[in-house]
Design a protein around this motif. Structure first.
Motif, short mmCIF file in Angstrom:
data_model
loop_
_atom_site.label_atom_id
_atom_site.label_comp_id
_atom_site.label_asym_id
_atom_site.label_seq_id
_atom_site.Cartn_x
_atom_site.Cartn_y
_atom_site.Cartn_z
N VAL A 182 38.84 31.22 37.10
CA VAL A 182 39.14 32.60 37.50
C VAL A 182 40.64 32.84 37.42
O VAL A 182 41.10 33.82 36.82
CB VAL A 182 38.64 32.90 38.94
N SER A 183 41.43 31.93 37.99
CA SER A 183 42.88 32.18 38.02
C SER A 183 43.49 32.09 36.62
O SER A 183 44.34 32.91 36.27
CB SER A 183 43.60 31.25 39.01
N ASN A 184 43.03 31.15 35.80
CA ASN A 184 43.57 31.06 34.43
C ASN A 184 43.27 32.33 33.64
O ASN A 184 44.13 32.84 32.92
CB ASN A 184 42.99 29.86 33.68
N SER A 185 42.05 32.86 33.78
CA SER A 185 41.69 34.08 33.04
C SER A 185 42.47 35.28 33.56
O SER A 185 42.85 36.15 32.78
CB SER A 185 40.20 34.36 33.15
N LEU A 186 42.70 35.33 34.88
CA LEU A 186 43.49 36.45 35.42
C LEU A 186 44.92 36.40 34.89
O LEU A 186 45.48 37.43 34.49
CB LEU A 186 43.50 36.41 36.96
N ILE A 187 45.50 35.21 34.86
CA ILE A 187 46.88 35.08 34.37
C ILE A 187 46.94 35.45 32.89
O ILE A 187 47.82 36.18 32.45
CB ILE A 187 47.41 33.67 34.66
N LYS A 188 45.94 34.96 32.15
CA LYS A 188 45.87 35.30 30.72
C LYS A 188 45.75 36.82 30.53
O LYS A 188 46.27 37.38 29.57
CB LYS A 188 44.64 34.61 30.09
N GLY A 189 45.09 37.48 31.46
CA GLY A 189 44.92 38.93 31.40
C GLY A 189 46.13 39.70 31.88
O GLY A 189 46.09 40.93 31.97
N GLY A 190 47.19 38.98 32.26
CA GLY A 190 48.44 39.66 32.63
C GLY A 190 48.58 39.98 34.12
O GLY A 190 49.46 40.74 34.50
#
Ligand code: 2BA
Length: 107
Positions: free
Chosen positions: A16-24
């Motif tokens: 979840v956190s990696n995808s959120l960071i990737k999403g800006g």
């Protein structure tokens, strides 16, 4: 501006956190404990513009969808020997709160 508080299982917290960071998105992860089960979970804080809330929720939903996993569990005594047997265990899911933010200050 809004603040999302997302309680996710520890198993899903990295994706979840990696995808959120990737999403800006900017996030903070807190180690938390469920009041009912008293087991560890992760609370993710996300401060964001109103028009980004749905995008963030979509990411959280995608990466922490409720599912079942088959894990070996317990033991039974059969045919003179002990054996583990597979059981379906529900994992994942998220509880999400969206809160209005009056101000966000950084010093
Ligand atoms: P969920 O409802 O998916 O909740 C997972 C975790 O999310 C909770 O862990 C808690 O840390 C957080 N959470 C959920 N709703 C919340 C809320 N309204 N305010 C603040 N935090 C919230 P646990 O408390 O350990 O609960 C784990 C699971 O046990 C829950 O999954 C639910 O299926 C069940 N559960 C919780 N309280 C229950 C109760 N009083 N009676 C029966 N089952 C309960």
């Amino acid at each position: 501006m809004k603040l999302i508080l997302a309680v996710v299982s520890n198993d899903d917290s990295s994706s979840v956190s990696n995808s959120l960071i990737k999403g800006g998105f900017q996030i903070t992860k807190l180690a938390s404990t469920g009041g009912f089960l008293k087991t560890g979970n992760t609370t993710i804080l996300i401060g964001l513009d109103d028009d980004k809330v749905d995008d963030a929720i979509e990411i959280i939903k995608k990466e922490s969808r409720k599912r079942t996993e088959i894990i070996p569990s317990g033991s039974s005594y059969e045919f003179g020997r002990y054996a583990t047997y597979p059981v379906n265990v529900p994992v994942g899911g998220a509880t999400v709160f969206v809160i209005d933010v009056d101000k966000c200050l950084k010093f």
